[in-house]
Design a protein around this motif. Structure first.
Motif, mmCIF file in Angstrom:
data_model
loop_
_atom_site.group_PDB
_atom_site.id
_atom_site.type_symbol
_atom_site.label_atom_id
_atom_site.label_comp_id
_atom_site.label_asym_id
_atom_site.label_seq_id
_atom_site.Cartn_x
_atom_site.Cartn_y
_atom_site.Cartn_z
ATOM 1 N N ALA A 81 0.818 -1.216 0.000
ATOM 2 C CA ALA A 81 0.000 0.000 0.000
ATOM 3 C C ALA A 81 0.855 1.271 0.000
ATOM 4 N N LEU A 82 1.808 1.368 0.896
ATOM 5 C CA LEU A 82 2.616 2.584 0.985
ATOM 6 C C LEU A 82 3.549 2.762 -0.218
ATOM 7 N N PRO A 83 4.308 1.740 -0.624
ATOM 8 C CA PRO A 83 5.166 1.923 -1.807
ATOM 9 C C PRO A 83 4.391 2.258 -3.078
ATOM 10 N N GLN A 84 3.164 1.793 -3.189
ATOM 11 C CA GLN A 84 2.380 2.036 -4.395
ATOM 12 C C GLN A 84 1.569 3.328 -4.323
ATOM 13 N N GLY A 85 1.723 4.082 -3.226
ATOM 14 C CA GLY A 85 1.013 5.346 -3.086
ATOM 15 C C GLY A 85 -0.494 5.194 -3.133
ATOM 16 N N SER A 86 -1.014 4.219 -2.389
ATOM 17 C CA SER A 86 -2.437 3.872 -2.479
ATOM 18 C C SER A 86 -3.355 4.828 -1.735
ATOM 19 N N TYR A 87 -2.814 5.670 -0.856
ATOM 20 C CA TYR A 87 -3.659 6.547 -0.058
ATOM 21 C C TYR A 87 -3.510 7.994 -0.514
ATOM 22 N N ARG A 88 -4.634 8.652 -0.722
ATOM 23 C CA ARG A 88 -4.622 10.045 -1.160
ATOM 24 C C ARG A 88 -4.353 11.009 -0.013
ATOM 25 N N THR A 89 -4.777 10.638 1.184
ATOM 26 C CA THR A 89 -4.605 11.515 2.341
ATOM 27 C C THR A 89 -4.120 10.716 3.542
ATOM 28 N N PRO A 90 -3.411 11.351 4.477
ATOM 29 C CA PRO A 90 -3.004 10.651 5.710
ATOM 30 C C PRO A 90 -4.209 10.121 6.489
ATOM 31 N N GLY A 91 -5.334 10.845 6.440
ATOM 32 C CA GLY A 91 -6.529 10.388 7.150
ATOM 33 C C GLY A 91 -7.044 9.067 6.614
ATOM 34 N N TYR A 98 -13.607 -0.887 3.874
ATOM 35 C CA TYR A 98 -14.280 -2.147 3.523
ATOM 36 C C TYR A 98 -14.252 -2.412 2.027
ATOM 37 N N GLN A 99 -14.603 -1.417 1.224
ATOM 38 C CA GLN A 99 -14.771 -1.647 -0.204
ATOM 39 C C GLN A 99 -13.529 -1.332 -1.030
ATOM 40 N N ASN A 100 -12.684 -0.434 -0.560
ATOM 41 C CA ASN A 100 -11.584 0.028 -1.404
ATOM 42 C C ASN A 100 -10.217 -0.099 -0.749
ATOM 43 N N THR A 101 -10.087 -0.934 0.257
ATOM 44 C CA THR A 101 -8.807 -1.048 0.931
ATOM 45 C C THR A 101 -7.730 -1.590 -0.004
ATOM 46 N N LEU A 138 -5.136 -2.951 1.280
ATOM 47 C CA LEU A 138 -4.417 -3.886 2.141
ATOM 48 C C LEU A 138 -4.683 -5.332 1.743
ATOM 49 N N ASN A 139 -5.883 -5.783 1.964
ATOM 50 C CA ASN A 139 -6.195 -7.186 1.670
ATOM 51 C C ASN A 139 -7.709 -7.328 1.664
ATOM 52 N N GLY A 140 -8.280 -7.563 0.493
ATOM 53 C CA GLY A 140 -9.724 -7.536 0.346
ATOM 54 C C GLY A 140 -10.475 -8.658 1.025
ATOM 55 N N VAL A 141 -9.792 -9.755 1.392
ATOM 56 C CA VAL A 141 -10.518 -10.899 1.956
ATOM 57 C C VAL A 141 -10.630 -10.829 3.480
ATOM 58 N N LEU A 142 -9.978 -9.861 4.112
ATOM 59 C CA LEU A 142 -9.922 -9.856 5.573
ATOM 60 C C LEU A 142 -11.246 -9.517 6.235
ATOM 61 N N TRP A 143 -12.238 -9.052 5.470
ATOM 62 C CA TRP A 143 -13.538 -8.749 6.078
ATOM 63 C C TRP A 143 -14.142 -9.991 6.732
ATOM 64 N N THR A 144 -13.847 -11.165 6.169
ATOM 65 C CA THR A 144 -14.395 -12.401 6.740
ATOM 66 C C THR A 144 -13.861 -12.638 8.143
ATOM 67 N N VAL A 145 -12.567 -12.373 8.343
ATOM 68 C CA VAL A 145 -11.974 -12.526 9.671
ATOM 69 C C VAL A 145 -12.626 -11.561 10.652
ATOM 70 N N VAL A 146 -12.941 -10.361 10.189
ATOM 71 C CA VAL A 146 -13.590 -9.363 11.035
ATOM 72 C C VAL A 146 -14.961 -9.861 11.492
ATOM 73 N N ILE A 147 -15.735 -10.429 10.571
ATOM 74 C CA ILE A 147 -17.053 -10.961 10.933
ATOM 75 C C ILE A 147 -16.915 -12.055 11.982
ATOM 76 N N GLU A 148 -15.927 -12.915 11.799
ATOM 77 C CA GLU A 148 -15.701 -13.985 12.771
ATOM 78 C C GLU A 148 -15.344 -13.410 14.144
ATOM 79 N N MET A 149 -14.458 -12.439 14.172
ATOM 80 C CA MET A 149 -14.060 -11.862 15.457
ATOM 81 C C MET A 149 -15.227 -11.166 16.150
ATOM 82 N N GLN A 150 -16.069 -10.518 15.387
ATOM 83 C CA GLN A 150 -17.244 -9.884 15.969
ATOM 84 C C GLN A 150 -18.186 -10.941 16.557
#
Length: 399
Positions: A116-126, A147-150, A152-164
């Protein structure tokens, strides 16, 4: 998976195969999205097209959640039928943290630093801060950007649902042991009602179809499946022991019926996906309940199948893939995206040889990386966390 009164584990061998195959099916969908390799084979001059299976294999994430509900509730289902002890809530939380968090945090941080950082994926620090901290707090499904445009890793939402769900599970399990019909019934109604509301009242469903409430009935069916398995085992004995022929035939019929239903659902979901993304998501809302029921039919039927067929789902290869499945799930997509971005030319989607090479590379790399993280990080960290908690608990008792 679950210990009996003598202290030995219940090893439901076929579930290793289900976990491995469902992760591989999801991985095949994501890798196919990068290579676009045609999904068909020719056997004895007859062409078998499984394009519709691949196009809709993302739905097996639901199957992974279903299996999670089954395995989480299995010790509690045993307690209901055999009066065996159940894990304490603190032990449950420590085990889940030890199993999930090390590989997850490593995946988030490495994706941030390496991609993400080397590829300049974020437009703003926020945007960077929100993406990182929402991932590390398992809340990124609540925010549209992460959720939709990360990047980082698009499949990690499933882990989040499990943790919740893990946060709620000890309380749900305690209530379900006392009032199983009411608890699972309420969970099922809430899940179905949530999806019904989203289906008819929400114009853009993209943020809503994969929130935790949308899976409550899937978890409930998994929990119910654990209860059914315990009753089946009590009635018929250990599935690995000698069973009447009629029981084996019934198990095979249940498994086959479930497979047929799953294929019908996959074909319908594939047809919905061809229309539009919104149609695809509406199809997911429609098919989630029948898919969960069909997969549970497959799982319960498989436990009673003849030994040779059970072996196909519980052999050493399946068990190995099951062991590394968590990290295989975490890493397969992000690696495939990076390989295609840097290593393959624009002719990839029109060159069959390149498509085969890309597919083989993605699978091989995902398996090797999954092995490295499973045996080099996940398992050592899990042992360290559990032993550390045991020592801390013992000190508190002694003091």
């Amino acid at each position: 998976m679950s210990r009996d009164s003598a202290g030995t584990k219940w090893d439901i061998g076929v579930l290793h195969g289900f976990r491995a195959l469902m992760v591989l099916l999801v991985a095949n969908f994501h890798i196919w999205q990068q290579s676009w390799l045609w999904q068909s084979v020719t056997l004895f001059g007859y062409k078998i097209n499984f394009d519709y299976v691949t196009r809709s294999s993302y739905v097996f994430v639901d199957g992974m959640i279903l299996l999670s509900g089954f395995l989480l509730f299995l010790p509690h289902a045993r307690a209901m039928t055999e009066d065996t002890p159940v894990p304490a809530a603190d032990t449950f939380y420590v085990n889940r943290l030890a199993r999930i968090v090390p590989s997850y945090v490593a995946a988030v941080l490495l994706a941030m630093v390496c991609f993400a950082l080397p590829q300049g994926s974020y437009r703003t620090p926020g945007a960077l801060q929100l993406d990182l901290w929402s991932h590390l707090t398992f809340t990124h499904t609540f925010f549209r950007g992460p959720y939709q445009n990360t990047p980082l890793n698009g499949v990690l939402w499933t882990v989040v649902i499990e943790m919740q769900f893990y946060l709620l599970f000890p309380l749900l399990a305690r209530i379900a042991r006392r009032k199983p019909t009411l608890t699972m019934g309420v969970m099922a109604v809430l899940g179905w009602a949530y999806r019904l509301f989203v289906y008819y009242r929400v114009k853009d469903t993209s943020m809503w179809i994969n929130q935790l409430p949308a899976f409550l009935d899937v978890y409930a069916i998994g929990m119910l499946g654990a209860v059914c398995y315990c009753h089946m085992r009590k009635a018929f004995g250990d599935p690995d022991s000698t069973q009447p022929v009629l029981i084996r035939i019934a198990g095979l019929c249940g498994f086959a019926a479930g497979i047929v239903l799953v294929l019908v659902i996959l074909k319908a979901q594939s047809a919905a996906g061809v229309i539009s993304y919104e149609s695809l998501r509406l199809g997911q809302l429609r098919h989630r309940l029948p898919l969960a029921l069909s997969l549970m039919c497959c799982m319960l039927g498989a436990t009673l199948m003849p030994g040779v067929l059970r072996w196909l789902l519980s052999n050493r290869m399946m068990r190995f893939l099951s062991v590394i499945s968590y990290n295989l799930y975490i890493w397969h997509q992000v690696l495939a995206v990076q390989f295609v971005r840097y290593w393959f030319p624009d002719t990839l989607h029109s060159d069959v040889n390149l498509q085969y090479a890309c597919t083989a590379l993605c699978y091989a790399a995902a398996i090797v990386v999954a092995m490295a993280f499973t045996y080099g990080l996940e398992q050592p960290c899990a042992r360290w966390i559990r032993s550390g908690y045991d020592r801390l608990k013992q000190r508190m008792i002694n003091s």
